[in-house]
Design an enzyme around this catalytic site. Structure first.
Site, PDB file in Angstrom:
ATOM      1  CB  THR A  12      16.947  68.656  49.335  1.00 20.48           C
ATOM      2  OG1 THR A  12      16.762  70.099  48.826  1.00 20.48           O
ATOM      3  CG2 THR A  12      17.419  68.576  50.573  1.00 20.48           C
ATOM      4  CB  SER A  40      15.429  70.441  53.311  1.00 19.43           C
ATOM      5  OG  SER A  40      14.557  70.363  52.232  1.00 19.43           O
ATOM      6  CB  CYS A 149      23.883  67.943  31.400  1.00 21.71           C
ATOM      7  SG  CYS A 149      21.951  68.485  30.944  1.00 21.71           S
ATOM      8  CD  GLN A 176      18.515  68.125  26.344  1.00 26.02           C
ATOM      9  OE1 GLN A 176      19.164  68.804  25.587  1.00 26.02           O
ATOM     10  NE2 GLN A 176      18.721  68.492  27.750  1.00 26.02           N
ATOM     11  CB  SER A 179      16.782  62.892  35.707  1.00 26.72           C
ATOM     12  OG  SER A 179      17.723  62.482  34.586  1.00 26.72           O
ATOM     13  CD  GLU A 202      19.599  72.323  28.023  1.00 26.34           C
ATOM     14  OE1 GLU A 202      19.199  72.722  28.916  1.00 26.34           O
ATOM     15  OE2 GLU A 202      20.294  70.914  28.074  1.00 26.34           O
ATOM     16  CG  HIS A 233      20.834  64.573  28.298  1.00 22.57           C
ATOM     17  ND1 HIS A 233      19.685  64.210  29.131  1.00 22.57           N
ATOM     18  CD2 HIS A 233      20.882  65.674  28.759  1.00 22.57           C
ATOM     19  CE1 HIS A 233      19.163  65.180  30.035  1.00 22.57           C
ATOM     20  NE2 HIS A 233      20.120  66.192  29.792  1.00 22.57           N
ATOM     21  CB  THR A 319      22.101  63.680  37.099  1.00 28.24           C
ATOM     22  OG1 THR A 319      21.809  62.119  37.594  1.00 28.24           O
ATOM     23  CG2 THR A 319      20.883  64.100  36.786  1.00 28.24           C
TER      24      THR A 319
END
Lengths: 340, 340, 340, 340
Positions: A12, A40, A149, A176, A179, A202, A233, A319
Site C-alpha cells: 500500500t 488496510s 535508489c 532527490q 517520492s 542515505e 533523482h 521508484t
C-alpha cells in the site's frame, strides 16, 4: 507457459503500489495476493489509499488486501517486499526460513556478505550468493536485495566507466525527489520554495552499497539533498579516473552499455539502460524520468574538466529503476537463470 | 555629516530594485536619481513594474525614473549599476571616462587585471587596483565589480579555510534560486516539479573569479543547477585541504571569521559574515536566506570525510550578499577608506 | 502595570507556535508556561520541533514544555488553546470548570449558543455570552472561541457591506494555504503541481459560523479548496446585496472600516482591519499576507457586476488573523473590558 | 482513403506544439507543412524550442519550419492556427480570402455573428455559419473558431444541465494552469508559493462566449485566477437552475452526455466527454487532466446546496480539450460532414 506466481507484501505504500503497477499485467508473473498492515487489511486495493497518479490497474483493483502473516503467505515463486525496513528485518528472514524467495526493497541485510545486492545489468553474478546464504543460514528460501535508489542510479553509469577507464575517486551530490521519502515523508510546508540538504542515512548507504556492487574500494564522497520534485533523482557526479579519456568516448561507452537483461531480452529490461543526452540542459526530472518506461537512467553534461577528471549528471526514476522496477527485473533474471 | 550622493542605473530589474531597497534609507548614502531603459523612463518607481515581494520604499516610491544617458548622469559619489552585461559593457567605461565611480553588478570586465573584484571581507586590498585602472585607461572615474553571486557565496567560507589549512582542490555543486536569472528568466512551466542542471556561463565564472579573488590557482570544478526556490543559492562543497583538520576547528574558524567591514563597523556589514548551523538539515533556503539581513552566508553539515577531505553546505541570499548588498558594502568600504 | 499571566496549551503545532510568537514579547501578557502532549513534554521549546520559518523567540526558546494536565495548569489570566479539536473537546470544559478562561482555536463548542465566537472588530458584544455560559454550565472559568480561519477572513469584509447595503446571498470559493492543514497535514507529493478541491468539514463551518457571527440568515454557499501556497487564504466572493451600490463606495467603506480594537488601541489591533488594493492583480498571498503584521485582510478586485451584484477577492494570513492573532486580540479586548 | 492535407501556423508555441502532437500520426490528416515567425523559420521542428514534456513526434521532428507568408501557404484541406491573436487578426482573414479553411485557436473574430465558435459536442449546428460568412465576406475559405479554453471546459457540463433543468444564473471561479498563459507567460518568481487572482480579458470572454455557444442569455459571473499548476484548469461552478433537480440525476446526466462526435465515432472524440468522479476530493489537475487523452472534462463534487442551487467542480486539460484538441475534433467533424 504458465505464469509464475508472485505475492506482494507492503502493497500500500508508494513502492508497493509501483510493484502492483509493474506486475499487474506482467507476461511472466501473476499476482496471487497482496498483504499489508492491519490498517488496510480487508479493503480492496483501490480503496486502500491509492497514491500513484495513474489509476490502480483494473486487473488488481478489486483484489482484497490481506493482513501480513508470515505463516499465511501462500507458496509462490517470488515474494516482493516493500515493507518498512524495521518490519522487513523481522518478516523477511522468517519468510526465507519458511522457503520463500523474497525480492526486497528494504535496507535491512543489504550489507550482509551472503545477501545479493543486485543491479541486473551490473552484477548478475552475485545471485550465486543465494547458495551461500542458504548454506550459512539453513534457509530453503532466500532474500535478494535491490540497492538504495540513489545507489542504483549512480552505479549504472559508473560501471562502464570503471570497466574502461578505472575509478580512483567519486564525488557525488544528489537532488532527490519527494517520492523517495514515501507518501507522507515530506510535508508540503517543509519543502515548497525550499530544499533540505540532508537525508538521514542515505549518504552512508550510497558509499557502502556502491563498494559492494562494484567490488572496488575507491574513494567515494556523497552529499544527498531533497528538492521539490515529484519523481526522479538527479545526481551530479565527478569521477577521478585511473586513465585519461576522451569525453566523446565516455558518452559512447555509456550509450552503448548493455547487460545480461538486454542480452536475455527480459520483459522489463529497457533497450538502453543508459540514455545519453547531448543538450546542455538535460537531464531534467520532468522531461527524462520516464525514459525507457522509467527503467533507463539518463545522462547528460558529460565533460572532461581536466586530465582524468570526468563530470556528468545522471537522472533516474527513483521508484521504478530505483526501486520496484529493479526488483522486478531481478526476479525476471532469476526466473530465466533458474535461481529460485 | 552630509550623506554621499548615489545614483542607480538599471533600477528596474530584480537586482536594481534590491539596490533601491538597500539604499533607500541608508545612513551614509542618499539616492539622488534612478535611471533605466526607455521603457520605464518617465514613470514613478512604484509604477515601473516593481517585482520584489516587499513594497517599494516610501522614500523613493515617487521618484521619477530617467532614461539612462551617460552624459546626463549627475555628479555623484557612487553610481550603482545593475545593467544587463551587454549594456554595461558600453555604459560603464563611458561613465568611468567621464569621472564616475561605478559599483557594478554586471559580468563584463570582471576578469580584467586592473579591475577590482571585491568581496569586502576577503580582498579589500584589491581596491588599490583603482589607481592602476585610472593610470592605464586614463580615466578619472573607475569601475569596481562584485563577483558572480555564486562565487561570492562560495568564497566567503573558502577564505578562512584557505588561510588556516590551505586548499588543493574544490568540487562544488550548486542549487540556485530562480531570482538569480532575473524576473522573467525562468518561465514557471519550465521549472515547476523540475530542476535544470545547467546555467549558461556560470561555471566558468565561478572557476575564474574564485582564482582572482583568492589569488590562488588550486583545482576547482563547478556544476551549477537551477532549482524551484525563490531566493537563496545553496552550494555543496568538497574541499581537499593542504593540511589535515579537525571538523570542529573548521566550524569554529568559519563562525569567528571577520573582515575589514566588521572591524570598521560598516552599516551594511553583518556581525558575522558566516553563520554556522549545527542541525543536520541546515542550511535551508527558506529558513536561512535572510540571516544577517541577507548579508551573512549560512554554513552547515561541516564534515571531515577522510584525512584532508572537508565537506560542507553553504547558502546565501543571491540578490543581497550575492549582488546588491555586496556592492553597497563595497561602496561603504570605499567611502570609509577614501577610495573614490 | 503588571503583565497578565498567560499559559499556552498545544504549544508545538503550527498555530501553537504562532501563539508563542505573538505572545513572547507582548506588552500586556507574560507567558508563564507551555504545555503539549507527552511526546514533547520535558523538552525545551526550541528542541520540540519548531516549524515556523522564523526562529523561536529568544525569550521563550529555553522554556520547558510541560505535559498537559488539567489539574496542573497554573492560575493565570488567560489560557490559549491550540489543541486538536477532539482533545480540546475534553480539556477545555475541564479547564473552564476549574476556573480558567480559555481562548480557543479549536472547532468544538463553536456553535453552542452560550459560547462567544469572536472577531473583535465585528461582534465584541458577544463576549457577554460568557456570563450566560457560566450561569448555564456552573463554570467559574469560560471558553471563548475564534472562528474557523476561512470564516474570519470572509466575515471582516462582509461586515461593513452588511451594515451599509444588506446581504441577500453570498457565493464564496476559497483557495487555502497548506499551513491551514497543520505541519504534516498535506504531503508534498499530494499537492505539488496540483490542487485539491475539498477540505473536510470546512464548508459547513463557513456557513454556520458566518450566520452566528453576523447574526443573519442570508443564503451562503461555500466551496473550499487547497492550493500549493504556504500561508494566506484567498477567497473569491460574490455578494448579492439588498440595496444597490457604487463600487467605489464599497471600496471606501471597506478601507475605512474600524472596530472596537482600533478605538481602544489594542496592541495587536491593525490600524486598518481591511486594506483595499486598487491593482487588478491583487491580493496575492506572497505579497499581501503580512499586511498589518498578518492582522489585516487585503481586498482587491471590488467590482459591480450587475445591479446589487458585488464581487471581490479577500486574502488573510490564516494562522495569524485566521487563528492565533485573532485570539490574542480577543484576549486583549477582554482584558481591556474586564471580561475575565 | 487518402489522408486530408493540413498545415499548422504558429507551430512553435505551447498550443502549436499540441497541434503537432495531435496531428502527427492522425488517421485522417497529414501534416504537409509548418509555419511560424521569422525567428524559427528554417529550423527543424525539434530544434526550434520544443517546450512540451513529451519529445517531438518522430514523424515530424525533422520537418523544416517555414516563415509564415499568407501567399505561400499551400492548398490544403485545413489550416490550423495557433497564432497570437493580434497576428491572427491579420493573417486569418487573408487566408480565408485566399480560399483556406482556417481552424483557429485565437480570440479575434470569435464574437462575430457569422463566425462559428464550436465545441463539437455542444453546437455542431453552428458550422452552418460558414455559408453565411462566405456570403457576407465574399470569401472562398472560412474561419472557424474554438472558444477560450476556460469557456469550453465550463460549457461542456453546462450543456446537459441547461437541456434538462434550465439555467437562470452561473457563478464561476477558476483556478487556471500556467500553460494557459503560454510558455513564457508566467515567470516562476511571480507564481511559486503564490497565486494571481486575475487573468487579463479572460472573464469577459467566458461570459460572452458562453452566451454565444449556448444561445442563452442567463446571468453569468466569472472570476479567473492563475495557480501554480502546470496543466489543467479547475473551475468551481454554482448554477441556479430553472427547475429543481436531484443531485444523483445531475451526475448521471453529465456522465451519459454525448454529442455528434461520439455518434460519428470521430478519431479524437473521447468516449465520454464528461467523466464524473464520486470521490470527495476530485477532480485534481495532476490526477485527472489526461482523462480521455485530455479530451474529457472531469466533474466532481456534484451537490444540491438548496432548491435549484447546484454546485460542482470541473477540470479539463487547457491545451488539449481547451485548445488544440477541440480544434482537431472540429476539423474531424467538418471533414465528416463535408463542411469545407
Amino acid at each position: 507457459m504458465d505464469r509464475l506466481k508472485v505475492y506482494i507484501i507492503g502493497a500500500t505504500g508508494l513502492v508497493g503500489q509501483r510493484y502492483v503497477q509493474l506486475l499487474a499485467d506482467h507476461p511472466w508473473f501473476e499476482v496471487v495476493g497482496l498483504a499489508a498492515s492491519e490498517k488496510s487489511a480487508g479493503k480492496r486495493l483501490a480503496e486502500a489509499g491509492w497514491v500513484l497518479d495513474e489509476a490502480p490497474p483494473p486487473s488488481l483493483a478489486d483484489m482484497k488486501i490481506e493482513k501480513l502473516d508470515v505463516d499465511k503467505v501462500p507458496k509462490v515463486d517470488f515474494v516482493f517486499s516493500a515493507l518498512p525496513s524495521e518490519v522487513a528485518a523481522k518478516v523477511e528472514p522468517a519468510l526465507a526460513a519458511r522457503g520463500h524467495v523474497v525480492l526486497s526493497n528494504s535496507s535491512n541485510m543489504r550489507m550482509d556478505p551472503d545477501v545479493p545486492l543486485i543491479v541486473p545489468e551490473i552484477n548478475p553474478e552475485d545471485l550465486k550468493l543465494v547458495e551461500e546464504q542458504r548454506r550459512t543460514r539453513g534457509w530453503s528460501g532466500a532474500v535478494v536485495k535491490k540497492p538504495n535508489c540513489t545507489t542504483t542510479i549512480l552505479n549504472l553509469p559508473l560501471k562502464p566507466i570503471l570497466d574502461e577507464w578505472g575509478i580512483r575517486a567519486v564525488h557525488v551530490v544528489t537532488m532527490q525527489a519527494l517520492s523517495g521519502a514515501g507518501y507522507a515523508g515530506v510535508p508540503s510546508v517543509a519543502i515548497l520554495d525550499n530544499l533540505i540538504p540532508h537525508i538521514r542515512g542515505e549518504e552512508e548507504k550510497v558509499v557502502a552499497e556502491t563498494r559492494k556492487i562494484l567490488k572496488r574500494d575507491f574513494e567515494i564522497y556523497a552529499t544527498t539533498t531533497r528538492v521539490p520534485v515529484l519523481d526522479g533523482h538527479t545526481e551530479v557526479v565527478y569521477v577521478d579516473t585511473e586513465r585519461d579519456f576522451d569525453e566523446t568516448a565516455v558518452a559512447e561507452a555509456l550509450a552503448k552499455f548493455k547487460g545480461l537483461p538486454q542480452e536475455l531480452g527480459l520483459p522489463t529490461a529497457p533497450q538502453r539502460p543508459i540514455v545519453v543526452r547531448s543538450q546542455a540542459d538535460r537531464p531534467q526530472p520532468r522531461l527524462d524520468r520516464w525514459e525507457g518506461r522509467g527503467m533507463s537512467v539518463v545522462v547528460g553534461r558529460v565533460r572532461r574538466l581536466a586530465p582524468r577528471k570526468l563530470a556528468f549528471v545522471v537522472l533516474g526514476h527513483n521508484t521504478v529503476r530505483g526501486a520496484a522496477g529493479n526488483s522486478v527485473l531481478t526476479a525476471e533474471l532469476m526466473a530465466k537463470l533458474g535461481v529460485r
